[in-house]
Design an enzyme around this catalytic site. Structure first.
Site, mmCIF file in Angstrom:
data_model
loop_
_atom_site.group_PDB
_atom_site.id
_atom_site.type_symbol
_atom_site.label_atom_id
_atom_site.label_comp_id
_atom_site.label_asym_id
_atom_site.label_seq_id
_atom_site.Cartn_x
_atom_site.Cartn_y
_atom_site.Cartn_z
ATOM 1 N N GLU A 202 19.008 24.185 0.285
ATOM 2 C CA GLU A 202 19.625 24.843 -0.863
ATOM 3 C C GLU A 202 20.619 25.925 -0.417
ATOM 4 O O GLU A 202 21.693 26.048 -0.976
ATOM 5 C CB GLU A 202 18.552 25.446 -1.771
ATOM 6 N N THR A 326 29.367 15.922 -15.663
ATOM 7 C CA THR A 326 28.627 16.573 -14.589
ATOM 8 C C THR A 326 27.229 15.994 -14.387
ATOM 9 O O THR A 326 26.567 16.305 -13.408
ATOM 10 C CB THR A 326 28.539 18.095 -14.842
#
Length: 428
Positions: A202, A326
């Site tokens: 991340e 998206t």
């Protein structure tokens, strides 16, 4: 179905009822915005409406959806800093920036994505101009050795020298504006991180070359694969297929469990979490499939299409140029215009003009492939889309499948023909 969606979306419009036009982050569809709702919303949450809302406006003829989405985009644009950057959280009531870190990742990402995709879908120069100005500022202040860091939005000083996995969409976005060389260099940086761990953490500390504490996880995000798909379509570079192969093998080896594919809790030792994110199937697997399936209809370059008969002419659909939102849902730009609902008064005016210029039966506007020649001018016109004239314009692959009927809420079409998102009026 479209009008049911319109009704639901109307219920969400109370979120946009702010002094700035920027929406609250959460709205209750039954009761509206909660009185205790925070006015602080992330930039991406404000700027990620134009693709879906403009599509809905085009299909229903109700401009309100596109209008509120545009106003939100423009308010963000007006509140950028003097050096051309935006932060990642803003107060939608006062337009004061609460979080002033500027970058391309979490909290900002899909705002930039929708400026580009909205510009392409709607053929909108203003949206593209906004993005290109942002892109210039980002290169000037956040880009270092083909990495993009986080900086203070007013001063341009580095605030976080990290790469976030969510930023991996950026090379794909660069490819959409034709900046292939820069896109590939940045992509290869991200691919290096992926090979180091067998996934993208991340957060990745760029100077240290390692994960950031408490951000070591890898929930099988789609962004790197998404960029690989776009770049492979643009370059045919086999390195991108190698990445796809590595990703498939790593996911199978590391995260596959009896009931699905688990999030990797820590990439340092590949410990698993007891969860599978919905975007893994909805986006990651989809982009992997499209990376390898070069003949998929999504990649159509206009060589085949569906011709759909309409009351006032023919409509061309499925000719390619799909725009992904998206969440990786494709939108056919031709359908956006082909199924566009117009006010009845406009149709009446156009009908009057048609009648004035064409007292007799109008000659049909014909779609001609660039590589083909027209038939004899004396050839009799036909309104039947399955006629020989039309058949010659559809390749053999298209002939094999039945032309589907387009179901639109009773709305007329006035000899409009949409190809790859462009609309042409009958020149009779």
């Amino acid at each position: 179905m479209v009008f049911h969606l319109s009704d639901l979306t109307h219920l969400s419009l109370t979120a946009f009822q702010t002094p700035t036009g920027m929406p609250y982050g959460t709205v209750n569809l039954l009761h509206g915005v909660n009185p205790g709702e925070t006015p602080v919303t992330c930039t991406a949450g404000i700027g990620t409406f134009i693709v879906e809302f403009a599509t809905l406006s085009h299909l229903t003829g109700d401009p309100v959806f596109e209008d509120v989405a545009r106003k939100a985009l423009k308010t963000l644009w007006k509140n950028r800093s003097e050096i051309g950057l935006v932060g990642n959280h803003i107060d939608v009531v006062t337009a004061k920036w609460v979080a002033q870190d500027a970058g391309i990742g979490a909290g900002v990402d899909s705002y930039f994505e929708y400026l580009v995709k909205g510009a392409i879908l709607l053929q909108d120069e203003e949206l593209m101009s906004m993005f290109l100005d942002y892109n210039k500022a980002l290169k000037n202040y956040t880009k270092f050795d083909d990495w993009y860091l986080w900086v203070q939005m007013y001063k341009g000083t580095v605030s976080m020298p990290v790469f976030q996995s969510l930023e991996a969409y950026w090379p794909g976005l660069q490819s959409l504006i034709g900046d292939i060389d820069n896109a590939m260099r940045t992509f290869l940086n991200y691919y290096t991180v992926w090979r180091q761990f067998g996934g993208l953490p991340e957060f990745y500390n760029i100077p240290q070359g390692y994960t950031v504490e408490k951000r070591e996880g890898y929930p099988l995000r789609p962004e790197l694969i998404e960029s690989a798909m776009y770049l492979y379509r643009a370059t045919r570079d086999p390195t991108l297929l190698e990445l796809g192969r590595d990703v498939v093998e790593a996911i199978e080896k590391i995260s596959k469990v009896d009931c699905g594919f688990a999030t990797i809790k820590d990439l340092r030792d590949h410990r698993l979490d007891n969860r599978m994110e919905s975007f893994f199937l909805a986006e990651t697997v989809k982009y992997l499939y499209l990376l390898f399936d070069s003949d998929n209809f999504i990649h159509n370059n206009g060589s085949y299409f569906d011709v759909v008969p309409m009351p006032y002419g023919e409509c061309v659909l499925g000719a390619g140029g799909y725009i992904f939102n998206t969440e990786a849902h494709p939108i056919d730009p031709a359908a956006l215009h082909c199924c566009k609902k117009q006010k009845e008064e406009q149709w009446e005016v156009e009908d009057l003009i048609r009648e004035f210029y064409s007292p007799k039966r109008s000659k049909k506007f014909m779609l001609t492939r660039p590589s083909e020649k027209r038939e004899d001018e004396g050839q009799k016109d036909s309104t039947d889309p399955s006629s020989e004239c039309c058949k010659e314009q559809i390749n053999s692959k298209q002939k094999e499948r039945r032309i589907p009927l387009l179901s639109c809420p009773s709305q007329p079409f006035n000899s409009k023909l949409a190809v790859l998102g462009q609309v042409f009026l009958d020149n009779t």
